[in-house]
Design a protein around this motif. Sequence first.
Motif, PDB file in Angstrom:
ATOM      1  N   ARG A  85      -7.504   0.101  -0.174  1.00 16.53           N
ATOM      2  CA  ARG A  85      -7.215   1.368  -0.838  1.00 16.53           C
ATOM      3  C   ARG A  85      -7.817   2.546  -0.074  1.00 16.53           C
ATOM      4  O   ARG A  85      -7.236   3.621  -0.038  1.00 16.53           O
ATOM      5  N   ARG A  86      -8.967   2.351   0.536  1.00 14.92           N
ATOM      6  CA  ARG A  86      -9.576   3.427   1.332  1.00 14.92           C
ATOM      7  C   ARG A  86      -8.734   3.763   2.559  1.00 14.92           C
ATOM      8  O   ARG A  86      -8.777   4.887   3.052  1.00 14.92           O
ATOM      9  N   HIS A  87      -7.957   2.786   3.026  1.00 20.26           N
ATOM     10  CA  HIS A  87      -7.098   3.009   4.180  1.00 20.26           C
ATOM     11  C   HIS A  87      -5.654   3.300   3.774  1.00 20.26           C
ATOM     12  O   HIS A  87      -4.740   3.189   4.585  1.00 20.26           O
ATOM     13  N   GLY A  88      -5.455   3.634   2.500  1.00 22.71           N
ATOM     14  CA  GLY A  88      -4.138   4.049   2.024  1.00 22.71           C
ATOM     15  C   GLY A  88      -3.205   2.931   1.654  1.00 22.71           C
ATOM     16  O   GLY A  88      -2.006   3.166   1.422  1.00 22.71           O
ATOM     17  N   ARG A 108      -1.331   0.315  -2.991  1.00 21.66           N
ATOM     18  CA  ARG A 108      -1.217   1.330  -4.030  1.00 21.66           C
ATOM     19  C   ARG A 108      -0.487   0.841  -5.285  1.00 21.66           C
ATOM     20  O   ARG A 108      -0.290   1.607  -6.217  1.00 21.66           O
TER      21      ARG A 108
END
Length: 241
Positions: free
Chosen positions: A195-198, A201
Amino acid sequence: MDNSTTATDLWDRSSSVFGTQPHPSIWLIAVTGVVALAAVVPHGVWRITRNAVTIAHEGGHALVALLSGRRLDGIRLHSDTSGLTVSRGRPTGIGMVLTAAAGYTAPSLLGLGGAYLLAAGHITALLWGAAALLAAMLVMIRNAYGVLTVVLTGAAFVLVSWLTGPAVQAAFAYGVVWFLLLGGVRPPFELGSKRRHGGARDSDADQLARLTNLPAAVWLGLFHVVTLCCLSGGGRWLLGL
């Protein structure tokens, strides 16, 4: 072997399921913990062993879906260690929230339950109970890889329960429970990294965020709390502390 001998053997084996077995030495318990850790930490090994955590993850979704009154359509397990559980029912509400929250917490909670059984001396009951849960899960698997994974895992429990002695059964049972407790901790960290790297989701945390209007980070934090608390409590039970 005559029929009476076979019947006696079957009775002895079935009786042991409901009885208790002696606790193994602390050295065996510690060694199985180290082996389980070695099955979780190295990335190359984890890519294979994570399949077992996925089985528990999707099984958690499925079990809670049924308990909350939803209709279970099927489970898929994939070779990349991802999985999918499909259920029908209200798209919102407590049942859907509990179902979505069950996945990342299921391996650790199963490990905690297993640690309790082992602390009480119910080694054989744990092995046969796990085999029964896998057999029930097999009915809902909807792809070939998933069937193969669950069958092989269930066969391991049955063979160890039926063909090996108390020492091997104890080592296997403690190793499995240690693996669930330790292996349950890693997926929430992996999800947080994605999630920190997008990525990720549409993860369970994001689905819960949409269902409850609480940030996904809150749910991810809850996953961490549950898994780490289970490891702490379950580890203390296994070590007899």
